[in-house]
Design a protein around this motif. Sequence first.
Motif, PDB file in Angstrom:
ATOM      1  N   GLU A  66       0.886  -1.164   0.000  1.00 13.01           N
ATOM      2  CA  GLU A  66       0.000   0.000   0.000  1.00 13.01           C
ATOM      3  C   GLU A  66       0.923   1.213   0.000  1.00 13.01           C
ATOM      4  O   GLU A  66       1.716   1.379   0.923  1.00 13.01           O
ATOM      5  N   VAL A  87      -2.556   3.867  -3.228  1.00 10.83           N
ATOM      6  CA  VAL A  87      -3.013   2.686  -3.951  1.00 10.83           C
ATOM      7  C   VAL A  87      -2.589   1.426  -3.206  1.00 10.83           C
ATOM      8  O   VAL A  87      -1.589   1.419  -2.495  1.00 10.83           O
ATOM      9  N   LEU A  89      -1.995  -2.735  -4.116  1.00  6.87           N
ATOM     10  CA  LEU A  89      -1.782  -3.592  -5.281  1.00  6.87           C
ATOM     11  C   LEU A  89      -1.656  -5.053  -4.886  1.00  6.87           C
ATOM     12  O   LEU A  89      -1.149  -5.365  -3.819  1.00  6.87           O
ATOM     13  N   ASN A  93      -6.732  -4.648  -4.906  1.00  5.54           N
ATOM     14  CA  ASN A  93      -6.387  -3.639  -5.907  1.00  5.54           C
ATOM     15  C   ASN A  93      -7.368  -2.497  -5.758  1.00  5.54           C
ATOM     16  O   ASN A  93      -8.565  -2.663  -6.006  1.00  5.54           O
ATOM     17  N   GLY A  94      -6.854  -1.352  -5.335  1.00  8.51           N
ATOM     18  CA  GLY A  94      -7.773  -0.257  -5.124  1.00  8.51           C
ATOM     19  C   GLY A  94      -7.095   1.047  -4.785  1.00  8.51           C
ATOM     20  O   GLY A  94      -5.866   1.163  -4.774  1.00  8.51           O
ATOM     21  N   VAL A  95      -7.936   2.010  -4.489  1.00  8.04           N
ATOM     22  CA  VAL A  95      -7.520   3.351  -4.101  1.00  8.04           C
ATOM     23  C   VAL A  95      -7.963   3.554  -2.659  1.00  8.04           C
ATOM     24  O   VAL A  95      -9.083   3.218  -2.289  1.00  8.04           O
TER      25      VAL A  95
END
Length: 143
Positions: A66, A87, A89, A93-95
């Motif tokens: 992160e 972000v 990963l 997987n995201g914001v």
Amino acid sequence: MNPKLLKLILFLILVVIYSNGYSQISTSFYANDSNSKFAVGYQFNDKLWSDLRIYSGTNIDNLTPEIIVNYNYLRKENYETYFGAGVILNNINGVVIPIGIAIKPFENLKNISINIEINPLYEIDLNDLFIRGFIGIRYKLKE
């Protein structure tokens, strides 16, 4: 994990470690009832700092980093409030948008803080929004 991503993460860690000037290196541990993560941070100036957070319980093939950049919008002697963006990963997987307060409970140890963070996460693979909370401890290597 993608070898190029792993090389990029290692390169960024080395850049942080060997930087000069105002910068401060920190280490942190965050946890909630379902996750925990370790972090190495880099404070660029009084207002801007970053964290590379790695979720625990993952093996090298499943490494979930992160990457966060935070902004201190209120600094007092015994606490700081901040918000940021980043972000996540690999497994997730995201914001993420961390919003937190860093409380400095020990007058003679100002380089230690207890961080309480609300952490909204938009998970791209699931197309869903999650609201998570973390509590952690952060140690700045110099103050």
